[in-house]
Design an enzyme around this catalytic site. Sequence first.
Site, PDB file in Angstrom:
ATOM      1  N   GLU A   1       6.564  86.852 -77.890  1.00 19.97           N
ATOM      2  CA  GLU A   1       7.006  85.707 -77.064  1.00 19.97           C
ATOM      3  C   GLU A   1       8.737  86.247 -76.486  1.00 19.97           C
ATOM      4  O   GLU A   1       9.356  85.443 -76.549  1.00 19.97           O
ATOM      5  CB  GLU A   1       7.190  84.366 -77.643  1.00 19.97           C
ATOM      6  CG  GLU A   1       5.859  83.690 -77.853  1.00 19.97           C
ATOM      7  CD  GLU A   1       5.505  83.165 -76.638  1.00 19.97           C
ATOM      8  OE1 GLU A   1       5.980  83.261 -75.565  1.00 19.97           O
ATOM      9  OE2 GLU A   1       4.148  82.416 -76.602  1.00 19.97           O
TER      10      GLU A   1
ATOM     11  N   GLY B   1      17.514  86.809 -82.691  1.00 23.49           N
ATOM     12  CA  GLY B   1      18.181  86.600 -83.686  1.00 23.49           C
ATOM     13  C   GLY B   1      17.534  86.516 -85.200  1.00 23.49           C
ATOM     14  O   GLY B   1      16.495  86.293 -85.235  1.00 23.49           O
TER      15      GLY B   1
END
Lengths: 231, 231
Positions: free
Chosen positions: A118, A47
């Site tokens: 990641e 997000g």
Amino acid sequence: MTTHDNDAFRPIATVDLAIFSLSPTGLSVLLVRRANAPFSGEWALPGGWIHVDEDANLEAAARRVLKEKTGVETPYLEQLQTTGSRTRDPRGWSISIVYIALLSADDIAERQDAMAGEAEWRLIEGEGVGLSLAFDHASLLKEALGRIRSKVEYSSLPGHLLPARFTLSELQSVYEHLLGRKLDKSAFRKRVAEADFLKPIEGEMRRASNRPAQVFRLKDTRTLALFDRTI
Amino acid sequence: MTTHDNDAFRPIATVDLAIFSLSPTGLSVLLVRRANAPFSGEWALPGGWIHVDEDANLEAAARRVLKEKTGVETPYLEQLQTTGSRTRDPRGWSISIVYIALLSADDIAERQDAMAGEAEWRLIEGEGVGLSLAFDHASLLKEALGRIRSKVEYSSLPGHLLPARFTLSELQSVYEHLLGRKLDKSAFRKRVAEADFLKPIEGEMRRASNRPAQVFRLKDTRTLALFDRTI
DNA sequence: CCAATAGTGTCTATTAGACACTATACA
DNA sequence: TGTATAGTGTCTAATAGACACTATTGG
């Protein structure tokens, strides 16, 4: 312009995405490991802030986040819900507008490299991923799964998780996987034909040591077709 | 806390409500006349800023706005959708979280007096109210109507617009009004019985110059019951 | 020819929709 | 007894679900 127009009175707002795809073992969701506080080091749904100088609207913000995390530009995307409360983010009153994205198997294959560092696909098990997630993201993921499982019953949703070209048997097996039950072949094909969301690819057949199967593609990769009744 | 944490980068956020009730002539929505810029003097859906010091979460903010405008505290309330863009509010990037509220006829009767000054019930005609509305509220209202009309087909929604006590014939006539078509009495009662969302009030009958009718109430005024199939 | 999966057809138990019938009040 | 609406029953045409059958390839 009377009131509440300074920072202290304005909630913070982010767009978060539940991005799904089919891994070899089943439905998976994309998670990222947070680099910064709060919840630094924990897994979360991808997000980001709304960029008021860059994003024209909410959906554009969601597409930007999706592109940043996966490199994919035009998947199926729908708004799920918005949560907001005083306590969900320790930094203050915060709002999250949550979107669901479905990636086709092609998207994953092509963009494995382009994926942000990641980030990781995690297999769905039951109502989540068997990990604790940052913020209220575990609850948001659960809501997203509920929406998806509900729509499998009466829409073309599973077709958006397959590669661009697939056979009816492959499509049926995705439905069966997501529903957790077997479907009757004849009835399945009747419903799919009625809903009319597939286009046969002329002359293209999937060959094996059996009768060849017609190959299909979705007529529209960005919207869902709905069935009159349940599948 | 790295970036985008000052005013210029934060969208403004409001909660707006599409509040529906049944007036004698049909489905109506509550509109307010705006007192301030922008769109001063124009009609709009009731709404307001999120009060970060007062509202615990989004739904609480929606309930507060509802109470301020109508005096009603516990109606059916559901989140519809969230819109947000750079252009929908001339003051800057803005988000609106939209809720639908259904008021029972009792609520209206009791609270006519408590209603805020510049508020008015407007009859729904087709996809709106035949008025231009502030911001993108005409489009939000249209979405709300779509959601409502869709849910009439497969839920107990119309029951939330009636007074607390009603007969099956009264309920059926609300369904018919919202759907714009007649329903078969026998089939209608079968569906209602299956969905099991009504409780007969022991011994209470609606009397007229004909056979008396059993009076019912909703088992739960705050949630919808869903039918297996369409009505 | 065999194995394997694709694709279509058939039969029956279930259900939905139309319609009719009975019930019970007031006038 | 007539009228109006409540509430239930019945019949049939449509449909879904189970299952079987045929089709077509590679080995």
